[in-house]
Structures are given as structure tokens and as C-alpha cells.
Design an enzyme around this catalytic site. Structure first.
Site, PDB file in Angstrom:
ATOM      1  N   ASP A  48     -14.290 -11.424 -36.246  1.00 22.65           N
ATOM      2  CA  ASP A  48     -12.942 -11.610 -36.782  1.00 22.65           C
ATOM      3  C   ASP A  48     -12.860 -12.896 -37.622  1.00 22.65           C
ATOM      4  O   ASP A  48     -13.461 -13.907 -37.279  1.00 22.65           O
ATOM      5  CB  ASP A  48     -11.966 -11.680 -35.599  1.00 22.65           C
ATOM      6  CG  ASP A  48     -10.519 -11.615 -36.034  1.00 22.65           C
ATOM      7  OD1 ASP A  48     -10.161 -10.635 -36.718  1.00 22.65           O
ATOM      8  OD2 ASP A  48      -9.749 -12.532 -35.694  1.00 22.65           O
ATOM      9  N   GLU A  85     -15.647  -9.744 -40.739  1.00 23.90           N
ATOM     10  CA  GLU A  85     -14.376  -9.427 -41.377  1.00 23.90           C
ATOM     11  C   GLU A  85     -14.173 -10.382 -42.549  1.00 23.90           C
ATOM     12  O   GLU A  85     -13.803 -11.539 -42.370  1.00 23.90           O
ATOM     13  CB  GLU A  85     -13.189  -9.555 -40.416  1.00 23.90           C
ATOM     14  CG  GLU A  85     -11.893  -9.102 -41.084  1.00 23.90           C
ATOM     15  CD  GLU A  85     -10.621  -9.766 -40.552  1.00 23.90           C
ATOM     16  OE1 GLU A  85      -9.530  -9.293 -40.902  1.00 23.90           O
ATOM     17  OE2 GLU A  85     -10.716 -10.752 -39.806  1.00 23.90           O
ATOM     18  N   ASP A 113      -5.133  -3.458 -39.484  1.00 24.14           N
ATOM     19  CA  ASP A 113      -4.554  -4.518 -40.320  1.00 24.14           C
ATOM     20  C   ASP A 113      -3.880  -3.996 -41.588  1.00 24.14           C
ATOM     21  O   ASP A 113      -3.472  -4.802 -42.441  1.00 24.14           O
ATOM     22  CB  ASP A 113      -5.652  -5.510 -40.738  1.00 24.14           C
ATOM     23  CG  ASP A 113      -5.947  -6.536 -39.653  1.00 24.14           C
ATOM     24  OD1 ASP A 113      -5.042  -6.832 -38.861  1.00 24.14           O
ATOM     25  OD2 ASP A 113      -7.089  -7.026 -39.598  1.00 24.14           O
TER      26      ASP A 113
END
Lengths: 560, 560
Positions: B328, B357, B423
Site C-alpha cells: 500500500d 500500489e 479505491d
């Protein structure tokens, strides 16, 4: 606008941090194509009403080469993060340039913009602060001075009695250097770079036999301790040469593989392709430096080898308090090794200078996690192409501009600048004996950003062609030394110490001189400008002063 | 020739190794400007009579965007070393392009040429071989299925009883996933990416409380062991989500700093600017993710923090045999940390997939020493810009070409391709409910190089706007599932397994379709070509087959 020539890449040359709060951004456009560049910048997480909040700042045209204009700007980052794009304006249009290409208007969403996600302290390029102000002197120990005849190698030749051959020995040693530190102090240098001093077979010592021992022909541990202490007393730093790409033929682990082949416990220290090893083949059956069977390539990805070499890196710093490591054939060793090398070195002594021998473009090694600098041979070539080889002023300014803008400015400030070395002809020989040309080259070297180096003997007018010619014995007979040259170099070093404009930390600026043979440029400090005219012709020339200098009070620094 | 647009940089996109013996070289020229490019190449140490020995090889025009042509060539390196330059030929001239610029003729000396000093085995980009052929399914565990009501969180809502809010809990858990593995096997996916499952405060679990514990709302260690085993039995790999950029507010070390301020032994685990910490300020007085006080940024340069997080990385692989780590906010953590992370992970289990990410250009993380891939949102945007937002065919092909040529091909082959995620809005919602458009987007996703991912529920027609809307409970009532869409996605996955051209390892090629609304491209395998026409309009269209296809036997893969 020539869109295809517009380029911003998130390489260290075009996006680099100056400190934890600020970064420098550069962008390239086609030469004389864009009139104005404005950077759009902001923190990626600052939004208001679904719209990213950004500011604008004008960029400066900082230089041009034959094809491109280079624009630059420094930005403050209050939260260590940055998104940015560019507004480019030419005579007939204005466009926005982002990571995803060109837009007619500023994108409202942040996603197309270039991104510096977070400026980490451990990713800031941080060379030792002393390097910018250091003038180096390179010593090839076998040829500088014989201070202790008791440790002469066999078959030693009388000092300077003949031209050096690839296999001749003259008995130079570390005590000889100690004996002549007054010469170096008098000259004014404050750093010595020694080519290898570890036990090795040849006179150049680039074929290591034992990484943990001083070559007995050069002295012992006590001699080196004394040498470093004496140097430090005089404010002179000491850099040693490490040959980690390959070992010498007589390095014990390699001898073991030669003897025991596949069964050697040192097999994986090298890169064998077949057994038995055949060192005398035209192309040896193991990896080597070039195709030199006497220089087997070390397997630096092998953890055992890495541990050993890092122990070497630590040992010479801890035991002898050295200040720099010059790394031979540094570009042929893996980056992972160099990252661990830097970590080890900086943990041992924080301000050690790490200098790689790389002759080509070296950005991948200069991003902060490996080297502090490389040997700046492209500068050597550019200087000599102009002074000695009839290249035009334009060609010089363009290639230097391209070169300087291919590195972050903090790298340029600590590059190792040189006119020659043990690997090239001497500058006087390259200049066909023209001493004026040698002086011009030194003036250029000393006025450029970076850390200049003098190859032993150049300062007193020694000549010599490529290896082995350039490795002759240092001339200590003052009657045979060129004292005029010595004084000139000494003065240059003095000016460099006194004038912040000499060896500026900033980029240099080029001007039209109006004369083909005269290169005209200026260097900057906070409150002074130095204007330098390099006239490579044999006759005096009249030049036109740049208009921007009309308001200045001019002082002729050379004549006073 | 537009010299200012010619560019070759030794970035991974333009010089990358394929294996120990071969490299791929790319060069960019202005669009339609250069007719032919030939690479000059050789080993730097092969000389004859003072002249460097080189060969020449023709390069292929591999793609074009709006501004540039991209040329490519693969070279064999018998001795792991390479020097090279380019001969560029336009209608009216032929020049040689090197690291030092343009020459009229091939330089005889090697120094101006580009240099790959040595191709190291440990610097070859080496992703796990299974990724290229993996189809992922992303699960947001709180919303997939409630398989064990005994561990429901407090205030749990009945499954799917209302629209999700930022703070609602529906009781999804790991047992729920185990219960529904048949659904996933039926669909045909062979990889699951789970958003975080470690103990955390929120329903999304991106605010870790304990990196070493499964969230009790999701299950315990035995449940995860069983889940991974069941997946592996079905040939499904499992990827977990690690949040190492920041911890959650309730992470014990952060609580300690909140309580003890400057005296906390965990002070240097974070980036405090002042004490006491003020988590509720609009801009907290410590570094955070964005400006979110509940997500304090971890100091990953602190060796203690690094050791702890690397232990975490190891623990979940060793104990649960997971196959991937998704990272992340990966771009905001320092490169040094990720290098050590990769080393740790690959030492623990060699073929773990490391996925960062990152939403923007990600080359710095994809050079072989950090990640295997990133979440390919730029591809998402390009697909949706074409299918949903009226961008032209040209605009699509150009932005995709630029995108693909900004990465080495081995990276493109394992990129994590997606149409949506937790997201973003769901693809059906982004497509305004137009199912045909959804299908077209999946067809594009599955035919592109890379590893496609389906966000849970998309395959049965779930809708949902940006967070929290896209995080609704999975619909298990078959009467409410879109079976037509399910069958379509299932077929696509099947085709992808059967046809090597689907999800090609090669670059795709674009063709003129003759119709504004139809995108026409082909993908390649060793002996087959797949021609794909994407008609975004509501009506049937007639297109012109590319001339190069006239000789082929054409098979309509969809209708048979």
C-alpha cells in the site's frame, strides 16, 4: 513548438533534492523554441472542492547546448511531497506538459502530473562537505620517490635512469612520499590520491595479491600510519585505490581454483566457465577484466566475497584513518555491491569520499546510494578538444553544457576533474610540449565546478606518453624542474582557495567573445563574478566584453 | 532530421536485459522523421590495429505515439559487455548518435559510444514466472461473505441490508471466502488479492493495529492456513496487502508516543515534529499519510522499524505460505527499504509476487531490485477514456504505446491490470450501467500484456460509486446476479488460458479500422495472431481488415 523535443524525466539529472525541504527541477526544450517555462506545483493531498490546489513559479533558462535549452527551478516542499507539470509558452502557443503528455489547459485532477511521492532523507545525495574545496595530487607510488632503499624490489633500476617499461621497478615507496610532503605543501594541494598500495605483482599494483597487506616494496603498516598522520597534520586528506572488480593472478583464492578446479572452495569467488582454468588462452575460460587472464573477475554477488571485500573497505579506514576510496573499473561491479560498500564505508567514517573510475555517463552510480563522484574524463576530453584539437568554442560550450546538465549540480560540485592520469598521456605531451596550452588547461580545470587533480610531476613539467611513458620517475633535481609552471599551478591553487568564484559551486555561464580562438566564460559566487578568457592562439586577441559586465568594476586578477 | 527529438537514455525502458546473454535496446525518434535505424554494437575490449571492432544490426520500428517512433532490437552479448551507438537515416541524411551526441561518421574510438559495462545476473528483472498467466480476483474481506457469525464485529448489519457507509460493518470474513471458493473456481480465476486482513480499527483495515495478528473479525490463524491450503489445492495463489507506509492510530508504538511524547522509546519509529503529538489538527504535527492523523507515517529508515516490518514480511510467508505481497502507498516509502524487503521476501520464498500500489510512472521501483509490478491504473484510465469518454482511437493507441514503451517488456508482462478496485467506482457504474461497454473493457483488459484482475462482484454485475459505494456486500442470491456477464467473464478467462495470443507476452500492434468508434489491434504468439475489434458505438460497424491480414486464415473466435 517542437513537442517531440520537450522532455522531463524523473532521473537525478532532472529532479534532485538539495536538502530535506527543497528540490531542483529541470526540463529540456528544443533550442530557441520555447520563450518561457512555468512550473505548476503543489502537494498531492491539498484539495479544495474536488480540485487540486497548485501554485506556479517561473523557471530560468540555465543553459543551452547545440540542440536543447535547459530550464531550472528550485522549489520548497513543506510536506516533502510534490506533484508538478510545466506551462510552456512559445511565440504562438501555450501548452501544459505532464507525465501523460500535453494538454491545452491545466488538468484539474492530479493524476496526469509528474510525481515526487516523498523526499526521503536517506535518498538525498550527500557527499562529504570537504571535497568541493579539495585540490588533489595523484601519486603512482612506485615512481614518486625512493625513501627506503632497504625495501627495494629485486632488479631495481637507479632512479630515473631510463624510460619506464611495463615491467620496470624503480623503488618508489611510502617513505619517499613522507620525505617530500614539503613539496606538496608548498604546492598547496590538500588531498593525495594514491594508485594501489596493496601487495601485488606488477609495478602498478592493480593485480592484488593480498588486500589486507601493504606491498612490502612500499613499506609497512607503520609507514602508512605515519604517512597519513603527517598528511593530516598538514591538512592533506588521503585516498587509496581499491581494485574490487578483479583480483590478481596470485591472489590466494584464485591460485586455489587454478590448482583444485571444481573442487576448490573458492570456486564461486570467480566466474569460471570450465575447468581446468586456462589463464593463457586468448579468451580465458573464466570472466576477467577485459580479456586479461592475469586479472580474474571477482564474483561480488557471492556473499562470502562481498563480506571479505567490505571487511577490506572497513580495515583501511579503521586502521589507517584514510579519507577516500577510489574504485577501479567501478562500472563493471554490480550496483548492489556498491550500495553495501557505501553503507559499510559511511558507517565506519561518515565523511569518506567514494570515487568511482567510470569514463562514460555515470548517473546510475551517482544517485546518492553508491558513489560521491567519478573520474571526470569527459571534461578532460572537452578541454583538450578545445585547447589542443581545434574544436570550436561552440562545440566546447555545447558539450560542457550537455555534460553539466546530465548530472545534478551537487554531483558536479564534487566530481574528480583531471587533465591526465596514469591511464593517459601526460598533459604536456598531449599538448605537444606547448606550455601555454598546459597552463590554459589548468586554468580551465581550476575554474570549473568540481575537485581538480594534478598528476604527480605535471606541476614541474614532466612529459610522457601513454602507459608506460606517463609513469616515469618523479624529477627531484630542481635544475630539471620547470619552476615557472610550478609557480603557475601554485598560484592557481592559491586563487582557488581565496576566490569562491574559482571552482564555483554554481553552473558556469558562457559568453560570445567575438574571436574564434577565445573561449569566454564566467563563474559565480554570492557577490563576485569571475570572467575568464581562454585564448588558445599564439597571439594576443582583442575580445568584446559581455554586455552584462559593463556595469561591473573589473579587476584583472592575473596582473593584479 | 529533428535531432532534438532523438533520445536514448540508459533507463530500464530503453536498455534492459532479457537474460544473462541478451539485452533489448530501444531508441526514440520524432514521428515519421527517421526511415531506418541501425545499431552499432560490440564488446568494449575487442580491438584490432587501434580500432574498436563493432558490428551492425538493423532495428525494428516497434510502435509510434503522437510524437515519437520507437525502435527496438535484441542483442546477444557473448561477454556480458556492450558498447553501442545508432546510425539514423532519414530521406536526406545519415548520422551516428552516441552518448556524446551526433557524428557524421562512426567514431573509431570507443569512448563516445553508449556503455553497458557488465550485465550482472543479480540485476536482471526476474518476476515469478507464474504471474504472466494469472487472472486475479480482488476481495475486500469485510464485504465478500460472512462465513462465521460467531466472530461478527459489534453493531454488525445484516448482509447487504443497506448501502455501505465509511464506518459500517457487515461481518465478512475468511471462512466466507472458503465457503465460496467454488464460485471462484467456476469463474476460473487463479489468484486472489485480499485487501488487508491484519488487526485494524476500520472496516478496510488499512490502519493496522497489529501486523502479526489476523483481525479477529476475519478469523484466526487456523482459518487463514485452511484458506491458503484450499486455494492452493485449486491452483489459486494468495496475495496479502501490507501497509508499511503508515500504521494505524491504535498501533501500540504510536500509542506509546502519544502517551510519552519525547520520552517514548518508539519516538523514532515515526516522524514527530513537536510534542505532544496532535492527531486532530488539520495538519498534524507529525508526518502522516496525506494529512490523516489516524495514519502516522512509519520511519522505515529506522533499522528497528525496518527489522520489525521485514519480520512481518517473512512471518506471513513462512507461516501461511502466501504467494504475493501487495504494498500500500508503496511510492512514499524509501527505495532502500524496498530493496531490503525484496531481499527478505525472495530469501523466504523465491517466487513471491511483489506488487506496489503506485498510480503514476513507476520505473524507479521496477528495475529488478524492488517490485515485480505496480497496479496499472494508467491502463485503466486509457481504456475508460476510449470506451466511455469519447477519446479518439488515435489518442488511445498513442497513450498506450507511450505507456508500454515507458517500461521494459518483461515488466509489461506482469503488470497488475485492473478496471476498478476498492479505491475507485466500479466499472459498471463508471460505464453508466452500459453492460456492453463493461464487456468491451474486459476484453481489452484480458487481451493486453499483464495479469488482469477482477474486483469482487463485478463479474455478476454489481454497481457502486467511489468508496464507500464500491465496497458493498457481495450478492450471493443467484437471481440477483447477472449470469450473462458472469458467463462472458468466465469465457474470457477460459480463452486467456487456451489462447497464447490473449494476454500476449509481446507488444500489441494497432491498425487503422477506418471507423472512428472502432479500435482495431492485434496480439501475437509464436504461430497465431489475434485480431480484436472494439466497437464502442451502439450499432454494428463495417471495418477494413488490415492489409497484412489478407493472407491469413481468419477464424472468428467469439462466434466460432
Amino acid at each position: 513548438m517542437i513537442f517531440s523535443a520537450v522532455s522531463h524525466l524523473q532521473t537525478p539529472a532532472e529532479l534532485y533534492s538539495i536538502n530535506k525541504e527543497s528540490v531542483c527541477v529541470r526540463i529540456k526544450t528544443a533550442k530557441n523554441d520555447v520563450l518561457q517555462v512555468t512550473i505548476i506545483h503543489g502537494d498531492p493531498y491539498v484539495w479544495e472542492q474536488d480540485s487540486w490546489q497548485s501554485s506556479e513559479k517561473s523557471m530560468s533558462l540555465a543553459g543551452s547546448d547545440d540542440l536543447h535549452d535547459y530550464w531550472t527551478v528550485t522549489l520548497q516542499l513543506p510536506h516533502s511531497r510534490l506533484r508538478y507539470g510545466f506551462i510552456l509558452t512559445s511565440t504562438d502557443e501555450s501548452v501544459v506538459y505532464t507525465e501523460r503528455g500535453f494538454y491545452q489547459e491545466k488538468p484539474k485532477h492530479v493524476s496526469p502530473y509528474f510525481c515526487l511521492p516523498y523526499l526521503h532523507e536517506n535518498e538525498i545525495f550527500s557527499p562529504p562537505s570537504w571535497v568541493k574545496d579539495t585540490v588533489w595530487y595523484q601519486i603512482f607510488p612506485e615512481r614518486f620517490s625512493n625513501g627506503d632503499p632497504s625495501i627495494n624490489p629485486d632488479n631495481v633500476l637507479p632512479w630515473g635512469s631510463e624510460e619506464p617499461q611495463v615491467d620496470s621497478f624503480f623503488g618508489g615507496d611510502l617513505q619517499g612520499v613522507i620525505n617530500h610532503l614539503d613539496h606538496l605543501s608548498d604546492l598547496g594541494i590538500n588531498g593525495i590520491y594514491f594508485t594501489p598500495i596493496f601487495k601485488a605483482f606488477s609495478n602498478h599494483k592493480y593485480d592484488t595479491i593480498d588486500y589486507m597487506q601493504i606491498d612490502p616494496q612500499f613499506g609497512d603498516e607503520q609507514t602508512l600510519i605515519k604517512l597519513v598522520q603527517e598528511c593530516h597534520k598538514r591538512g592533506i586528506r588521503v585516498m587509496l585505490d581499491a581494485v574490487f572488480n578483479h583480483s590478481g593472478y596470485y591472489f590466494e583464492p584464485f591460485q586455489d581454483v587454478l590448482k583444485n578446479g571444481e573442487d576448490s572452495r573458492y570456486r564461486d569467488w570467480f566466474h569460471p566457465h570450465a575447468y581446468p582454468l586456462d589463464p593463457h588462452a586468448q579468451k580465458p575460460n573464466y570472466e576477467t577484466f577485459a580479456f586479461v587472464g592475469m586479472m580474474p573477475k571477482l564474483n561480488t554477488a557471492n556473499p562470502e566475497v562481498k563480506d571479505y571485500l567490505l571487511q577490506v573497505a572497513r580495515y583501511w579506514i579503521e586502521t589507517f584513518d584514510i579519507d577516500g576510496w577510489r574504485l577501479d573499473v567501478a562500472n563493471e561491479v554490480d550496483h548492489d555491491f556498491w550500495r553495501d560498500f557505501r553503507r559499510t564505508v559511511k558507517e565506519t567514517k561518515e565523511d569518506v569520499y567514494i570515487l568511482g573510475e567510470i569514463w562514460h555517463q555515470s548517473t546510475p552510480w551517482l544517485v546518492g546510494d553508491q558513489f560521491d563522484a567519478v573520474m571526470n574524463y569527459p571534461l578532460t576530453d572537452a578541454i583538450q578538444d578545445f585547447v589542443l584539437r581545434e574544436e570550436t568554442v561552440e562545440s566546447f560550450t555545447q558539450s560542457i553544457t550537455r555534460h553539466l546538465f546530465s548530472y545534478p549540480q551537487p554531483v558536479n560540485q564534487v566530481q574528480f576533474n583531471l587533465l591526465d592520469s596514469h591511464d593517459t598521456a601526460r598533459v604536456l605531451t598531449e599538448s605537444n610540449g606547448n606550455k601555454n596550452h598546459v597552463m590554459l588547461q589548468y586554468l580551465m580545470l581550476f575554474s570549473f565546478p568540481g575537485s581538480p587533480c594534478i598528476y604527480y610531476g605535471d606541476e614541474i613539467g614532466m612529459a610522457g606518453d601513454n602507459d608506460p611513458g606517463c609513469r616515469a620517475c618523479m624529477i627531484w633535481d630542481q635544475n630539471k624542474q620547470d619552476t615557472e609552471l610550478f609557480t603557475f599551478v601554485k598560484d592557481l591553487i592559491q586563487w582557488r582557495k581565496e576566490l569562491p568564484t574559482m571552482g564555483t559551486y554554481e553552473t558556469i555561464q558562457f559568453h560570445e567573445s567575438g574571436v574564434d580562438d577565445v573561449l569566454l566564460y564566467s563563474t559565480y559566487s554570492n557577490d563576485e563574478v569571475l570572467l575568464i578568457a581562454i585564448n588558445r592562439s599564439q597571439t594576443a586577441q582583442s575580445i568584446v566584453l559581455p554586455e552584462s559586465f559593463m556595469d561591473y568594476t573589473l579587476i584583472d586578477h592575473i596582473s593584479g
